[in-house]
Design an enzyme around this catalytic site. Structure first.
Site, PDB file in Angstrom:
ATOM      1  N   ASP A 200      -4.820   3.485  -2.010  1.00  0.00           N
ATOM      2  CA  ASP A 200      -5.886   3.930  -0.997  1.00  0.00           C
ATOM      3  C   ASP A 200      -6.226   5.231  -1.265  1.00  0.00           C
ATOM      4  O   ASP A 200      -5.688   6.359  -1.004  1.00  0.00           O
ATOM      5  CB  ASP A 200      -5.313   3.821   0.422  1.00  0.00           C
TER       6      ASP A 200
ATOM      7  N   ASP B 279      -6.231  -6.139   5.114  1.00  0.00           N
ATOM      8  CA  ASP B 279      -5.566  -4.851   4.859  1.00  0.00           C
ATOM      9  C   ASP B 279      -5.476  -4.240   6.294  1.00  0.00           C
ATOM     10  O   ASP B 279      -6.696  -4.098   6.863  1.00  0.00           O
ATOM     11  CB  ASP B 279      -6.485  -4.064   3.987  1.00  0.00           C
TER      12      ASP B 279
ATOM     13  N   MET C 273     -10.978  -5.667   6.247  1.00  0.00           N
ATOM     14  CA  MET C 273      -9.976  -4.602   7.248  1.00  0.00           C
ATOM     15  C   MET C 273      -9.586  -4.930   8.380  1.00  0.00           C
ATOM     16  O   MET C 273     -10.735  -5.674   9.176  1.00  0.00           O
ATOM     17  CB  MET C 273     -10.653  -3.036   7.315  1.00  0.00           C
TER      18      MET C 273
ATOM     19  N   HIS D 237      -8.575   0.816  -3.664  1.00  0.00           N
ATOM     20  CA  HIS D 237      -9.321   0.826  -2.423  1.00  0.00           C
ATOM     21  C   HIS D 237     -10.023   2.243  -2.318  1.00  0.00           C
ATOM     22  O   HIS D 237      -9.487   3.253  -1.915  1.00  0.00           O
ATOM     23  CB  HIS D 237      -8.583   0.352  -1.138  1.00  0.00           C
TER      24      HIS D 237
ATOM     25  N   HIS E 255      -1.513  -1.590  -4.112  1.00  0.00           N
ATOM     26  CA  HIS E 255      -2.563  -1.171  -3.429  1.00  0.00           C
ATOM     27  C   HIS E 255      -2.775   0.319  -3.346  1.00  0.00           C
ATOM     28  O   HIS E 255      -1.736   0.934  -2.662  1.00  0.00           O
ATOM     29  CB  HIS E 255      -2.908  -1.984  -2.107  1.00  0.00           C
TER      30      HIS E 255
ATOM     31  N   MET F   7     -12.002   4.498  -0.294  1.00  0.00           N
ATOM     32  CA  MET F   7     -12.533   4.681   0.955  1.00  0.00           C
ATOM     33  C   MET F   7     -13.198   6.297   0.642  1.00  0.00           C
ATOM     34  O   MET F   7     -12.996   7.339   1.166  1.00  0.00           O
ATOM     35  CB  MET F   7     -11.618   4.986   1.801  1.00  0.00           C
TER      36      MET F   7
ATOM     37  N   MET G 197      -8.672   8.320  -0.397  1.00  0.00           N
ATOM     38  CA  MET G 197      -9.629   8.679   0.888  1.00  0.00           C
ATOM     39  C   MET G 197     -10.004  10.125   0.511  1.00  0.00           C
ATOM     40  O   MET G 197      -9.538  10.910  -0.034  1.00  0.00           O
ATOM     41  CB  MET G 197      -8.681   8.876   2.011  1.00  0.00           C
TER      42      MET G 197
ATOM     43  N   SER H  69       0.781  -1.168  -0.007  1.00  0.00           N
ATOM     44  CA  SER H  69       0.195  -0.071  -0.079  1.00  0.00           C
ATOM     45  C   SER H  69       1.020   1.152  -0.096  1.00  0.00           C
ATOM     46  O   SER H  69       1.672   1.627   0.973  1.00  0.00           O
ATOM     47  CB  SER H  69      -1.027   0.025   1.159  1.00  0.00           C
TER      48      SER H  69
HETATM   49  C1  DX5 Z   1      -5.958   1.872   5.871  1.00  0.00           C
HETATM   50  C2  DX5 Z   1      -5.712   1.448   4.403  1.00  0.00           C
HETATM   51  C3  DX5 Z   1      -4.389   0.427   4.271  1.00  0.00           C
HETATM   52  C4  DX5 Z   1      -3.120   1.068   5.085  1.00  0.00           C
HETATM   53  C5  DX5 Z   1      -2.474  -0.218   5.375  1.00  0.00           C
HETATM   54  O1  DX5 Z   1      -7.029   2.642   5.847  1.00  0.00           O
HETATM   55  O2  DX5 Z   1      -6.700   0.761   3.754  1.00  0.00           O
HETATM   56  O3  DX5 Z   1      -4.123   0.195   3.071  1.00  0.00           O
HETATM   57  O4  DX5 Z   1      -2.205   1.634   4.019  1.00  0.00           O
HETATM   58  O5  DX5 Z   1      -1.309   0.324   6.148  1.00  0.00           O
HETATM   59  P1  DX5 Z   1      -0.576  -0.565   7.295  1.00  0.00           P
HETATM   60  O6  DX5 Z   1      -0.031  -1.815   6.487  1.00  0.00           O
HETATM   61  O7  DX5 Z   1       0.570   0.341   7.729  1.00  0.00           O
HETATM   62  O8  DX5 Z   1      -1.534  -1.044   8.119  1.00  0.00           O
HETATM   63 ZN    ZN Z   2      -6.229  -0.123   1.868  1.00  0.00          ZN
END
Ligand code: DX5
Ligand code: ZN
Length: 233
Positions: free
Chosen positions: A37, A177, A139, A68, A35, A70, A39, A10
């Site tokens: 993320d 994740d 998650m 992903h 991956h 969010m 947001m 990620s």
């Molecule tokens: C959190 C993300 C993850 C995050 C994981 O909201 O969806 O993908 O980057 O990070 P680590 O591996 O550091 O928990």
């Molecule tokens: Zn993620």
């Protein structure tokens, strides 16, 4: 038989001043997917990047982009992510009122649809769309930030999901994740996950060493030491 492990770094924990180089580096170190993320500052209390950045990063690697989302109302932006070069589009059921329609649309856009379960979300929220997805991402932290601690109480949920998927004869992949590292990957694999998203465990460390250790733990030369009795049958 358990499918071969997928390791998906990620980039949330990567050096954002050099995102393209970081992605090329994890690809060279053996990553399977990237991956990403996304947001929106509403669905989660953090803001990252959107389609233009993903489009730019598309030039840095040939690996699949595991995007992903969010974000609230992902149905309003999935076409832009598909256009930007996303391969997998993962949405949270709480964020999309007409989830069935959203997943249908993702497939129509030529992407691979997936759903994501927050720690407090139940399997029943996705049970009627399971046949439509290629991936369920469980998650193991509350989404929004990298570097949080793995929530071990999610292990029985992953196992229950695995049972459901197997009972229905579905081919979807179970991914995890949040707080995943080379130490807990074997436990997570033993209950049925086969794709491992990791940010802070990889970035800032020796990429090839961590990815290799995660893969070894997940594919488990010594899987018998961690697998539950049912999985050994
Ligand atoms: C959190 C993300 C993850 C995050 C994981 O909201 O969806 O993908 O980057 O990070 P680590 O591996 O550091 O928990
Ligand atoms: Zn993620």
């Amino acid at each position: 038989m358990r499918p071969k492990a997928i390791i998906a770094p990620s980039v949330l924990s990567a050096d954002f001043t050099r995102l393209g180089e970081e992605i090329a580096a994890v690809e060279k170190a053996g990553a399977d997917w990237i991956h990403l993320d996304v947001m929106d500052g509403h669905f989660v209390p953090n803001l990252t990047f959107g389609p233009p950045v993903i489009k730019a990063l598309r030039k840095a690697t040939k690996l699949p982009f595991d995007v992903h989302l969010m974000v609230e109302k992902p149905e309003e932006s999935i076409a832009q992510y598909a256009e930007a070069g996303a391969n997998h589009l993962l949405v949270h059921p709480e964020a999309s009122v007409h989830l069935h329609r959203t997943l249908t649309r993702i497939r129509e856009l030529g992407c691979s649809p997936g759903v994501v379960l927050n720690p407090s979300s139940t399997l029943s929220s996705i049970i009627h769309v399971l046949h439509m997805v290629d991936q369920v991402l469980v998650m193991t932290v509350n989404p929004g930030f990298g570097g949080q601690s793995f929530i071990a109480e999610m292990l029985p949920k992953i196992e229950a999901l695995r049972d459901l998927v197997d009972a229905r004869g579905l081919k979807l992949r179970i991914a995890v994740d949040g707080g995943i590292d080379a130490k807990n990957a074997a436990r997570v694999a033993a209950v049925g996950a086969s794709a491992f998203v990791a940010g802070s465990a990889i970035f800032g460390h020796d990429y090839a060493a961590v990815i290799g250790a995660m893969r070894k733990a997940a594919d488990g030369a010594d899987a018998t030491a961690v697998a539950s009795p049912r999985q050994l049958a």
